[in-house]
Write an enzyme that holds these catalytic residues in place. Sequence first.
Site, short mmCIF file in Angstrom:
data_model
loop_
_atom_site.label_atom_id
_atom_site.label_comp_id
_atom_site.label_asym_id
_atom_site.label_seq_id
_atom_site.Cartn_x
_atom_site.Cartn_y
_atom_site.Cartn_z
N HIS A 104 0.83 -1.20 0.00
CA HIS A 104 0.00 0.00 0.00
C HIS A 104 0.87 1.25 0.00
O HIS A 104 2.08 1.19 0.21
CB HIS A 104 -0.92 0.03 1.24
CG HIS A 104 -0.16 0.12 2.53
ND1 HIS A 104 0.47 -0.96 3.11
CD2 HIS A 104 0.09 1.17 3.35
CE1 HIS A 104 1.07 -0.59 4.23
NE2 HIS A 104 0.86 0.72 4.40
N ASP A 106 0.62 4.87 2.01
CA ASP A 106 -0.14 5.54 3.06
C ASP A 106 -0.83 6.79 2.50
O ASP A 106 -0.23 7.53 1.71
CB ASP A 106 0.79 6.00 4.19
CG ASP A 106 1.47 4.84 4.90
OD1 ASP A 106 0.94 3.73 4.90
OD2 ASP A 106 2.56 5.08 5.47
N HIS A 263 4.82 0.21 0.36
CA HIS A 263 5.50 -0.62 1.35
C HIS A 263 4.55 -1.66 1.89
O HIS A 263 3.32 -1.55 1.75
CB HIS A 263 6.09 0.23 2.49
CG HIS A 263 5.08 1.06 3.22
ND1 HIS A 263 4.69 2.31 2.78
CD2 HIS A 263 4.37 0.84 4.35
CE1 HIS A 263 3.79 2.81 3.62
NE2 HIS A 263 3.58 1.94 4.58
N ARG A 278 5.43 6.15 14.84
CA ARG A 278 5.34 6.72 13.49
C ARG A 278 4.89 8.18 13.55
O ARG A 278 3.90 8.50 14.20
CB ARG A 278 4.35 5.90 12.69
CG ARG A 278 4.10 6.45 11.31
CD ARG A 278 3.12 5.58 10.55
NE ARG A 278 2.07 6.43 10.02
CZ ARG A 278 1.21 6.06 9.08
NH1 ARG A 278 1.23 4.86 8.59
NH2 ARG A 278 0.30 6.91 8.67
#
Length: 287
Positions: A104, A106, A263, A278
């Site tokens: 995917h 983000d 990723h 994150r």
Amino acid sequence: MPRVDYTTFDLHPMTMTLGAEIHGVDLGLEVAEDQFNEIRRAFTEFSVIFFRDQHLTPDQHIAFASRWGEINVNRFFKAIDSHPVIAEVRKEPDQETNIGGSWHTDHSYDQVPATGSILYARQVPEIGGDTQFASMYAAYDGLSDGLKRMLEPLRATHSSRHAFGRTAYRIQQYSDDVGDRLGNPDAATQDADHPVVIQHPLSGRKALYVNPGFTIRFSGWSDEESRPLLEYLYRQATKPEYTCRFHWQKNSLALWDNRATWHQALNDYPGQRRLMHRITIEGVPLE
Ligand code: OGA
Ligand code: MN
């Protein structure tokens, strides 16, 4: 051998298409302007950059992220208690599902997608838990001229509903296993529309901008019409030679570019704990 055209640190490319490890930078200190400019150049050239043995407090993580732009607070990820701008990417030993476990990009479901994220490893499994990245420059460059021309004027619709919305939570196993790590399904209502081929805002290079995680269809096409071509592009984009794979250690840090990469987090460490912090950086509209 480190690359000679980076002089304020040692830079080791990981593959011919993307990824580089940077040695000799302490991100916990105030990074000097000339060194920061080289880090930015490396980010533009390699699309995902990695640092090892960083010892960052949450405030130092935030300070480094703030050098790149505004921080985007992801509306679906649980934040750490002390710092609402830091999202937690966590998998406990008894959990089966991981976050980000298939290819995917983000935030493509946002009309202004985030530039990228800075993921910092707080606790890693002894074996496993790597992350793979794929270059969307390589994916685009590898297409025939005919298909490039056909894709050029197209746009695609991206959505978060199926991933983070109520429908995702209706899958019982998903809500039990992931439900405490993600939240706010009612915010997964908007769709976004982006060019299928973007001109990258930093490099100026063309990149393929559809992804299996969030792209629903080509805009103006039906789902059925879109699926075969999207599936072809997805197979093409994950050719092994277009990818790199990062093995995390505690205190490793990755910064990836959502506009140039996909990723996926490998889910190959049953019974072990993995905990990442994150921070996501705001982006610009894509053209
Ligand atoms: C993410 C994600 C990958 C990983 O944080 O967006 O997909 O390896 N994480 O944890
Ligand atoms: Mn992700």
